[in-house]
Design an enzyme around this catalytic site. Structure first.
Site, PDB file in Angstrom:
ATOM      1  NE  ARG A  46      -2.435  -0.296   3.371  1.00 47.19           N
ATOM      2  CZ  ARG A  46      -3.030  -0.628   4.493  1.00 47.19           C
ATOM      3  NH1 ARG A  46      -4.327  -0.675   4.549  1.00 47.19           N
ATOM      4  NH2 ARG A  46      -2.348  -0.929   5.576  1.00 47.19           N
ATOM      5  CE  LYS A 145       2.948 -20.572  10.960  1.00 48.56           C
ATOM      6  NZ  LYS A 145       3.899 -19.542  11.362  1.00 48.56           N
ATOM      7  CG  HIS A 175       9.840 -21.809   7.245  1.00 46.83           C
ATOM      8  ND1 HIS A 175       8.879 -21.415   8.138  1.00 46.83           N
ATOM      9  CD2 HIS A 175      11.006 -21.851   7.946  1.00 46.83           C
ATOM     10  CE1 HIS A 175       9.449 -21.205   9.319  1.00 46.83           C
ATOM     11  NE2 HIS A 175      10.730 -21.465   9.239  1.00 46.83           N
ATOM     12  CE  LYS A 179      13.336 -24.666   9.757  1.00 45.74           C
ATOM     13  NZ  LYS A 179      14.230 -23.513   9.910  1.00 45.74           N
ATOM     14  CD  GLU A 213      11.105 -19.680  17.601  1.00 39.26           C
ATOM     15  OE1 GLU A 213      11.563 -18.966  16.715  1.00 39.26           O
ATOM     16  OE2 GLU A 213       9.911 -19.683  17.931  1.00 39.26           O
ATOM     17  CG  ASP A 232       3.733 -18.764  15.366  1.00 41.61           C
ATOM     18  OD1 ASP A 232       3.521 -18.280  14.236  1.00 41.61           O
ATOM     19  OD2 ASP A 232       4.844 -18.692  15.926  1.00 41.61           O
ATOM     20  CG  HIS A 237       6.526 -24.715  11.558  1.00 43.15           C
ATOM     21  ND1 HIS A 237       6.284 -24.497  10.219  1.00 43.15           N
ATOM     22  CD2 HIS A 237       6.712 -23.486  12.095  1.00 43.15           C
ATOM     23  CE1 HIS A 237       6.337 -23.205   9.974  1.00 43.15           C
ATOM     24  NE2 HIS A 237       6.578 -22.560  11.094  1.00 43.15           N
ATOM     25  CE  LYS A 336       7.506 -16.869  18.863  1.00 42.96           C
ATOM     26  NZ  LYS A 336       8.480 -17.196  17.804  1.00 42.96           N
TER      27      LYS A 336
HETATM   28  C1  BG6 Z   1       7.503 -19.146  12.006  1.00 41.49           C
HETATM   29  C2  BG6 Z   1       6.788 -18.653  13.234  1.00 41.49           C
HETATM   30  O1  BG6 Z   1       6.618 -19.884  11.199  1.00 41.49           O
HETATM   31  O2  BG6 Z   1       8.575 -19.963  12.386  1.00 41.49           O
HETATM   32  C3  BG6 Z   1       7.739 -17.909  14.142  1.00 41.49           C
HETATM   33  O3  BG6 Z   1       5.718 -17.800  12.862  1.00 41.49           O
HETATM   34  C4  BG6 Z   1       8.961 -18.751  14.436  1.00 41.49           C
HETATM   35  O4  BG6 Z   1       7.095 -17.522  15.346  1.00 41.49           O
HETATM   36  C5  BG6 Z   1       9.556 -19.295  13.153  1.00 41.49           C
HETATM   37  O5  BG6 Z   1       9.902 -17.938  15.106  1.00 41.49           O
HETATM   38  C6  BG6 Z   1      10.683 -20.264  13.443  1.00 41.49           C
HETATM   39  O6  BG6 Z   1      11.317 -20.587  12.242  1.00 41.49           O
HETATM   40  P1  BG6 Z   1      12.824 -21.049  12.179  1.00 41.49           P
HETATM   41  O7  BG6 Z   1      13.059 -21.364  10.738  1.00 41.49           O
HETATM   42  O8  BG6 Z   1      13.646 -19.893  12.694  1.00 41.49           O
HETATM   43  O9  BG6 Z   1      12.915 -22.238  13.074  1.00 41.49           O
END
Ligand code: BG6
Length: 486
Positions: A46, A145, A175, A179, A213, A232, A237, A336
């Site tokens: 935008r 996602k 994603h 990996k 994380e 999330d 994942h 986290k």
């Molecule tokens: C994302 C989440 O899909 O994956 C994030 O929305 C998370 O909250 C991230 O931090 C972690 O990805 P990676 O590749 O750093 O393990």
């Protein structure tokens, strides 16, 4: 091998994902000459921005997110030359004809519409792309996602996107599937004869999947507070990782063979409902504490909402109700601000049936296979050996260790590099099919429901620890412990 010429249209073009992941990924592929010819990358958002300003934005993204030794001026100039920008109101009517002009008439060219926006906008963007005549048989759409926030909203999003693009042209990205080590899980299971005969509940005691994380919500509080760790990380994942560990061998590596097998696992997950929510799940929220970089604030203070009940940690006991896995629990956890950044899958084998050694030999630990997803990607198999030397029969646990960086020394490409080019190639193997996403939500929804009706809040845990003590109790109740050699 280079892919066909394509136009890559990034909605949310000035956002975090495009800056941190997509532009660097496309740059790396350009550097390896997989992107060739007049391929273009068009940022859409935008904001009022000139093409030159968008190129500056991209240049700084590359400088910030690609290692200095991986970038050279020649590639950077070539890459920036591919960039263009269109100002479009994704939620309104402005700018679509301008986008059409920028795209021009290339009826045979592959077009990738990458929706790096909030899922509320997916349906509207697709409809307006259709109305503006921008969808051809060569167009495909990538959705990030989370697809929805529960089953009903996911179905709505899927319907809206599906009204314009058929399933073969919808790429739901997770994603984690891109990996390198996650791919390796398939190689490990299906390119070796060793594991398959013992890959079942007769030989495997339990499985643990941890995605830990150290980061907090990092300025994404607006989104995160409406999502939480279950939506999330687990819905996508972690369940995808579980599927790859638990699925039956697919007949081939094509998209539908693999996705059919993953779907069967999702459907076999025992529902966690009613009383089981309290016994099989733990949710936590980080409190103030320490990180490697010093003291850090509590989640509620970071997002400035002391009433937030959003979980930043979740631990679950999942069970796959089928012949292969009955009796072998899968313990899942993610959070986290934990003690270490560490994603891994642990497969813990059953104890030996009978020991021939006397007590002086020491304890015989179970064999464990640890598939380390990040960092220090690799595979480690813990075995018992005789302690070398003249001290008699004493046993010791040692790892048979393969760290990929040491073994191969190659750069580990980011997941997005592979996935973006798979979209251009039209290969859906590493993308989630509609029924998979919906089956995952069907399993998640009752847990969310249970939490909504529970009296207690997420348990606070100190930043820099392994989460609330209830998570330890969850697994210890079963006489097992979380694997921690991070
Ligand atoms: C994302 C989440 O899909 O994956 C994030 O929305 C998370 O909250 C991230 O931090 C972690 O990805 P990676 O590749 O750093 O393990």
């Amino acid at each position: 091998i280079s892919v066909d010429v394509f136009d890559f249209v990034a909605f949310g073009g000035t956002g975090d994902l495009v800056r941190r992941k997509l532009l660097p990924a496309l740059f790396q592929r350009d550097r390896d000459h997989q992107i060739e010819g007049p391929t273009r990358i068009i940022g859409v958002s935008r904001a009022e921005m000139t093409r030159a300003a968008y190129r500056d934005f991209a240049r700084s993204a590359i400088i910030d997110h690609v290692d200095a030794e991986d970038r050279d001026q020649e590639t950077l100039d070539r890459f920036l030359d591919r960039l263009d920008y269109a100002r479009v109101d994704a939620a309104g009517e402005d700018g679509w004809s301008h986008l059409a002009q920028v795209l021009g008439e290339h009826p045979d060219r592959i077009r990738v519409y990458y929706l790096a926006t909030s899922p509320d906008l997916f349906g509207g963007i697709c409809r307006r792309l259709g109305d503006a005549g921008l969808v051809s048989p060569q167009s495909r759409v990538v959705v990030e996602k989370p697809v929805g926030k529960d089953l009903t909203s996911a179905q709505r999003v899927n319907d809206a996107v599906g009204a314009i693009f058929d399933e073969k042209r919808i790429f739901r990205i997770d994603h984690y599937l891109g990996k390198e080590t996650v791919q390796n899980l398939m190689a490990l299971r299906f390119a070796n004869a060793l594991f398959e005969p013992i890959w079942n509940s007769a030989h495997i005691d339990h499985v643990q999947i941890t995605v830990a994380e150290t980061l907090g919500v990092e300025g994404r509080g607006g989104y995160y507070d409406t999502a939480g760790a279950l939506r999330d990380m687990v819905q996508n994942h972690i369940l995808q990782l579980l599927c790859l560990v638990a699925m039956e061998p697919p007949a081939a590596l094509d998209a539908d063979s693999v996705r059919d097998e993953k779907l069967k696992v999702l459907k076999a997950l025992r529902p966690i409902v009613d009383g089981a929510v309290a016994t099989h799940t733990v949710r936590g929220q980080y409190d103030a504490g320490a990180s490697a970089l010093g003291p850090v604030a509590a989640y509620a203070d970071e997002i400035q909402n002391s009433a937030s009940q959003t979980e930043t940690f979740v631990a679950l006991k999942a069970e796959v109700n089928n012949w292969r896995w009955s009796g072998t629990p899968f313990y899942l956890r993610t959070g986290k601000r934990l003690a270490a950044r560490c994603s891994e899958i642990l497969v813990s084998f059953k104890a030996i049936p009978h020991s021939i050694f006397d007590a002086g030999a020491g304890t015989i630990a179970r064999n464990e296979l640890v598939i380390r997803l990040q960092p220090q990607e690799g595979i480690r198999l813990h075995l018992m050996i005789k302690d070398p030397g003249p001290g008699g029969m004493r046993l010791r646990r040692v790892p048979l260790d393969m760290t990929f960086a040491e073994a191969f020394g190659a750069r580990n490409p980011d997941a997005y590099e592979r996935l973006v080019l798979d979209v251009v190639r039209g290969n859906q193997t590493l993308f989630m099919r509609r029924d998979e996403v919906e089956a995952a939500w069907s399993w998640i929804d009752p847990i969310l429901d249970g939490w909504r009706h529970a009296q207690d809040r997420p348990k606070l845990y100190r930043s820099g620890t392994w989460g609330p003590s209830a998570s330890i109790a969850l697994i210890e109740r079963d006489g097992r412990t979380w694997h921690e050699d991070a």
